[in-house]
Scaffold this active site. Structure first.
Site, PDB file in Angstrom:
ATOM      1  N   GLU A 129      13.408  48.098 -14.152  1.00  0.00           N
ATOM      2  CA  GLU A 129      13.052  47.319 -15.288  1.00  0.00           C
ATOM      3  C   GLU A 129      12.622  48.243 -16.332  1.00  0.00           C
ATOM      4  O   GLU A 129      11.568  48.534 -16.319  1.00  0.00           O
ATOM      5  CB  GLU A 129      12.074  46.155 -14.857  1.00  0.00           C
ATOM      6  CG  GLU A 129      11.759  45.262 -16.119  1.00  0.00           C
ATOM      7  CD  GLU A 129      11.002  45.627 -17.186  1.00  0.00           C
ATOM      8  OE1 GLU A 129      11.814  46.451 -17.946  1.00  0.00           O
ATOM      9  OE2 GLU A 129      10.053  45.099 -17.039  1.00  0.00           O
ATOM     10  N   GLU A 138      10.481  53.125 -26.338  1.00  0.00           N
ATOM     11  CA  GLU A 138       9.687  54.137 -25.155  1.00  0.00           C
ATOM     12  C   GLU A 138      10.661  54.665 -24.170  1.00  0.00           C
ATOM     13  O   GLU A 138      10.484  55.686 -23.620  1.00  0.00           O
ATOM     14  CB  GLU A 138       8.878  53.181 -24.555  1.00  0.00           C
ATOM     15  CG  GLU A 138       7.655  52.594 -25.267  1.00  0.00           C
ATOM     16  CD  GLU A 138       6.543  51.831 -24.301  1.00  0.00           C
ATOM     17  OE1 GLU A 138       6.672  51.336 -23.447  1.00  0.00           O
ATOM     18  OE2 GLU A 138       5.381  52.162 -24.686  1.00  0.00           O
TER      19      GLU A 138
HETATM   20 CA   LIG Z   1       9.386  47.407 -19.819  1.00  0.00          CA
END
Ligand SMILES: [Ca+2]
Ligand SMILES: [Ca+2]
Lengths: 352, 352
Positions: A129, A138
């Site tokens: 995930e 990110e």
């Molecule tokens: Ca995440």
């Protein structure tokens, strides 16, 4: 609360790993993800629906956090082994949880960054995930691609298997009222001199965790970016473009664009059912909610207008977990002959 | 979002002024305070109700922010002058707002810290909104006391004139369920090994912006600390104590204590009406909401029990905007003869 100590910026790690993995060493983010039922149930459904095919398979759960997906595998299927890989200090607790839930014969917890992990064998399934706000924020996806290329056997399965970024032009009445219209006459005074500062402070960067109502959508949404997790390359992440052409169905105020993502988990069985995790406004809300990109100035639009243009996700060359999102749009009125149209461009830093 | 750059901690300013005034140089906090109707209306009511007595008075609005209180004075009364003092870079905008609202004859904006301000005259009224979470957090009150002693003429009026901290033992079912009970069996797994970490991470520090429901109160609330703004001295702020004795009215689970504050604005007219700003659960919600102090372990209590003890606010000797809140409590059952009771102590850092 306390701002994390940040070392002097010039020496700073362009991946900000201390801050990034540091935050995953505490419970806050793990509680947020685990409390997200639609996210966690989606992964549980994937394991459940593929239970038979997972028998004797070698699985890696990259960025396993508390190890929930690995324990789903151990309890709902019979893989030969699940490598639960976690870089943050949470890994220590993950080992305890694996034991507490009698999964230690199947689940092997490895603490380390994806790039440094050493496994005794290739894996059949790489589950992770990795999605961030606007899908890529990110850039945990880079670690997933590195591990795929190094450890996924030929013909191995990626979960998720594909991902799409969806965009829609929208109204954002309450956000605009709260942050911009408020200054028009608070308590009968005129605070409009603060509006330029408000625009710079509240509309320059995208708004994370924005919850858009379905009727805030001015048109049908459109998938603008599609990622095939088998063929996507790290270098592709530097710049990803998408086109859009929206037909305005109802008149309203065009405050900006809202984006969300959807991922698909293909079945291990040819022809088997695909599982979808959709973080859009017509699905159960998730901890990601949606991301709002406010225009500098709202524009009135009318049914029959079209909004076309493109979106460019441009990875920050220095701060590798950050990117900018550039939106070009032009608005054409229904009556095509008139060539007058309104064109705009806005670059949104996310975050640096 | 971005953490403010913090210099190397050893050199760091014990008042963290760069971070503190930096945050007031942006709109976020000012929008939060201005959007707080009960807070801002309370100050507006004070000016309105004292309008006649404010004629030709010299007023200082300390920490004026966007200058809303000063402009209330100029528009709703006829003071001879209002000194609007603001240390942050917001002062530049405050000047524009004062002009935009035609208050520049009355309101003089001075940018500077309270300790460095130079006025041409003493003031009749010192008004300020200095209250922080739990009344004292961030200790802006110290600046108010310094300015009172330096610039308020004898017989001058302090607004607010007094302040009280109120405490109540409470239930916090949803907070406890979310942060602690959650780990008992998420998705059918046993994550209880994370509970010690959860307690340390979520219950060590007080929870700001907690919204307590009136029926979460296990007893009638009790004012534990009272501050007279005319006689309070800076040295008193080092340690402030209060006693409490609560009678439990209904059985329930004692999860912790909730605190809030109330301030009073006395009238300039002897016998005139006092204005109150109450941030408790039986008043309109404010941006402060309330502050929750969770016990390490919830305790069942029964109607007729009593909870007595004391609260100590102990100012941080190094980080001057911070403090610790220590709660001592003992629970006695209704039947007085039994001398068995449950005693507890917990020290809450706020924040450092
Ligand atoms: Ca995440
Ligand atoms: Ca305040």
């Amino acid at each position: 609360g306390d701002a994390e100590e940040e070392d002097d910026t010039s020496l700073e790690d362009p991946w900000q790993d201390e801050e990034y993995f540091g935050s995953y060493g505490t419970l806050r983010l793990h509680l947020e993800m685990l409390s997200d039922k639609s996210r966690t149930e989606a992964y549980r459904q994937v394991i459940l629906r593929n239970s038979a095919s997972l028998r004797n398979k070698v699985v890696m759960d990259l960025g396993c956090g508390t190890g929930i997906i690995s324990m789903f595998c151990a309890q709902l299927a019979q893989p030969s082994v699940v490598y639960a890989v976690e870089a943050s200090s949470m890994a220590e607790y993950t080992r305890q949880l694996v034991k507490q839930n009698n999964c230690e014969e199947v689940v092997t917890v490895l603490q380390g960054r994806a790039e440094e992990i050493e496994l005794p064998e290739q894996v059949d399934v790489l589950v992770s995930e990795w999605m961030g706000n606007c899908l890529l924020f990110e850039f945990m996806v880079e670690s997933v691609l590195l591990v795929r290329d190094r450890w996924l056997r030929d013909g191995g399965v990626m979960w998720p298997s594909s991902a799409a970024l969806t965009l829609v032009p929208c109204q954002a009445d309450s956000y605009y009222a709260e942050k911009m219209a408020f200054w028009e006459q608070p308590y009968g005074l005129d605070f409009t001199p603060l509006q330029p500062l408000a625009q710079q402070e509240f509309f320059t960067k995208p708004k994370f965790s924005h919850l858009i109502e379905p009727n805030d959508c001015l048109t049908a949404p459109c998938d603008v970016i599609y990622l095939d997790m088998y063929t996507l390359q790290v270098k592709d992440l530097e710049e990803i473009k998408g086109q859009f052409h929206f037909c305005v169905e109802k008149s309203g105020v065009f405050h900006g664009f809202t984006a969300w993502f959807t991922v698909h988990f293909e079945s291990l069985e040819t022809g088997g059912a695909t599982v979808e995790l959709n973080t859009g406004p017509n699905s159960e809300p998730t901890h990601w909610k949606q991301t709002l990109f406010m225009l500098d100035r709202p524009i009135s639009i009318y049914a029959g207008d079209s909004i076309s243009g493109n979106i460019v996700l441009h990875r920050n060359p220095v701060w590798r977990r950050h990117m900018t999102v550039t939106l070009h749009w032009n608005i054409n009125s229904a009556t095509e002959e008139t060539d007058n149209c309104q064109v705009g461009t806005k670059v949104f830093p996310m975050w640096r």
